[in-house]
Write a protein that holds these residues in place. Sequence first.
Motif, short mmCIF file in Angstrom:
data_model
loop_
_atom_site.label_atom_id
_atom_site.label_comp_id
_atom_site.label_asym_id
_atom_site.label_seq_id
_atom_site.Cartn_x
_atom_site.Cartn_y
_atom_site.Cartn_z
N LYS A 1 -3.81 1.61 2.68
CA LYS A 1 -3.38 2.30 1.16
C LYS A 1 -4.15 3.25 0.59
CE LYS A 1 -2.51 -1.01 -1.12
NZ LYS A 1 -2.67 -2.05 -0.15
N THR A 2 -5.66 2.80 0.88
CA THR A 2 -6.83 3.43 0.14
C THR A 2 -7.23 4.29 1.29
OG1 THR A 2 -7.77 1.51 -0.49
CG2 THR A 2 -9.62 3.30 0.08
N THR A 3 -7.03 4.18 2.25
CA THR A 3 -6.95 4.91 3.70
C THR A 3 -7.00 6.72 3.50
OG1 THR A 3 -7.75 3.22 4.65
CG2 THR A 3 -7.47 5.77 5.90
N LEU B 1 -3.70 7.04 -7.79
CA LEU B 1 -3.62 6.07 -8.36
C LEU B 1 -3.50 4.71 -7.78
CD1 LEU B 1 -1.66 6.16 -11.42
CD2 LEU B 1 -3.31 7.38 -11.31
N ASP B 2 -4.63 4.42 -6.97
CA ASP B 2 -5.40 3.68 -6.13
C ASP B 2 -5.01 2.07 -6.73
OD1 ASP B 2 -5.59 1.90 -3.85
OD2 ASP B 2 -7.25 3.16 -3.29
N GLU B 3 -4.35 1.21 -6.71
CA GLU B 3 -4.29 -0.68 -7.79
C GLU B 3 -5.26 0.04 -8.72
OE1 GLU B 3 -4.15 -3.85 -4.98
OE2 GLU B 3 -4.03 -2.74 -3.21
N PRO B 4 -5.11 0.46 -9.39
CA PRO B 4 -5.42 0.64 -11.13
C PRO B 4 -5.18 -0.05 -12.00
CG PRO B 4 -3.01 2.00 -11.10
CD PRO B 4 -3.78 0.79 -9.63
#
Lengths: 315, 267
Positions: free
Chosen positions: A49-51, A166-169
Amino acid sequence: MGTPAVEIEELSRVFEPRKKPPVVALDDVSLAIPPGEIHGLLGPNGAGKTTLVKILSTVLLPTSGRARVLGHDVVDETKAVRPLLGIVFGGERGLYWRLTGRQNLAYWGALYKLSARETKARTQQLIERVGLAERADERVETYSRGMKQRLHLARGLVGDATVLFLDEPTTGMDPLAAREFRTLIAELRDEGRTILLATHDMVEAETVCDRVTLIDRGKVVATESPRTLGQVISRFQRIDVEGVDAAVLGEIRALTGVSGVTEADGGARIEVDEEGATRVVLGRLVDAGATSVKTSLPSLEEVYVQLIDDRGLEL
Amino acid sequence: MTALATTVNVMHHAFRAGLADYRAIFTWKSWLAGWMVRVIAQVAFFALLGERIGDDQKTFYLLVGNSILVAALTGVFSLNMTTAERWAGTLPLLVASPSSPIIVFSARGSYLAVDGALSALAALFIAGPMFGMDLPWPRVVAVVPLTALVALASYCFGTFLAGIVFRFRSINSLVVLTTHVSLMAACGVNVPLSYYPDALEWFSRVLPVTNGLLAIRGVLDGADPATILGDAALEAVVAVGWMTLALASFNQLASRGRRDGSLDYGA
Ligand SMILES: Nc1ncnc2c1ncn2[C@@H]1O[C@H](COP(=O)(O)OP(=O)(O)O)[C@@H](O)[C@H]1O
Ligand SMILES: [Mg+2]
């Protein structure tokens, strides 16, 4: 459909750490997100996901494939892409702890090329919007985790982004704060912004997203409506119970919709795979005088297996 | 806004962010009572040493050299901005913003140049008269911009080192130490350049103190303006050179990070 807000075509990324075997973080991912959608990117830790978010945010290059934001290539047209983006990630990093919340926003306002007047107005508006008005002129180091997360969101909005990543906000937020945060995300979509929300929280994906892409080990497993996801989640439940005897457990094992009962020191875990069965089981356990009953959701892995199986059946 | 205006605006905010870090460490009172007293004591120590081992000339030589060294050592501390751990979390956001992160890095630690120049001048103008040094008015006024120039050049040098240390965090203290020792030993602070072999003089001339210090000594000794201006110009060239390298190294850091995935939120 006109130009998608985000368009990903056969995107792959391989990391080659020194003295370690290469890692395929993304493997041939394709996805199109229309403008104005909240799109969930759901997957367990390490899914990629972050990638993906980093590549879309122009801070990481793909190994192959391409991605566009509102028609602009994230590798070659960074000048056009960057002003369109708002980036928010979980955790407490990415803020200047010695500055006040307002100063942080003004700092990023400068980086997003706002004039002093625009900065002042936008900063005030965002501070109110994320509920930081009372503490805006205090140093960030005095903020709670939830406040820092909200400031992060405000920071991501300073440039008036049309596309938000939004990455794991909501990692580490208490449930109430997380719920308010999700309401805010929905408001942002209603203003016409497109949002890609990476999360490993199934309930979060189910409650706020218009569509959800499930990703695992770098591959897209499925893109589903949150309804499908919700059905799977609610169908598969686990019930951990204490204080009932073997006879009762045996009886429960025989109920329809109960897929398994495993006994473990003094208690038992009952697994359910049909909607409605949970209610029946819970009723029976309470009648039998259970001292402790707890329901929990299935793991992401179980949902994956189920979704893949379901599709297998459809074929 | 014009490109220039937005750039200046970013620098202004980056400067403020740096200053806020500094103000968290020092108040005016503690700056004066702690830092300034230490600086003056240090300069006085070297001047006393000069008195013990030599004449007035040696004393003043050490006093001027060590005062100006304060500007340099302080400026070089800009390399510590990399260890401010929160950078780990902001770098990808800076890269992803419409402005270049190198604008931020060029200004982030510049309060140190201001601090360094003020400290050095205070040391010189307080310790100087204490040891009976003659500060020839109005020529001595020229020392002010020259000291600022030394502080600025050192700041540029520190920023360059910051770009290096960013990648190799573990060597941070080693770099600080080596830099401090080199500046102290090789820049004509305690002994004249003629003391060194020729090869070392070249090395010395690209370090951020040497030329500016020569210019300042020239002002105080009544050298001819052309020599002073020549040294000052060299100092400016050194400053621009290090800043150019610094910006290139940050650019390199960002593009390398995009390739190898080292731009981390560090969540
Ligand atoms: N810079 C990197 N170097 C090497 N491997 C990496 C790097 N970044 C991520 N990975 C690996 O890529 C995979 C996907 O990671 P990530 O995108 O962070 O997953 P997620 O955000 O879904 O938890 C993981 O196996 C992770 O270890
Ligand atoms: Mg992640």
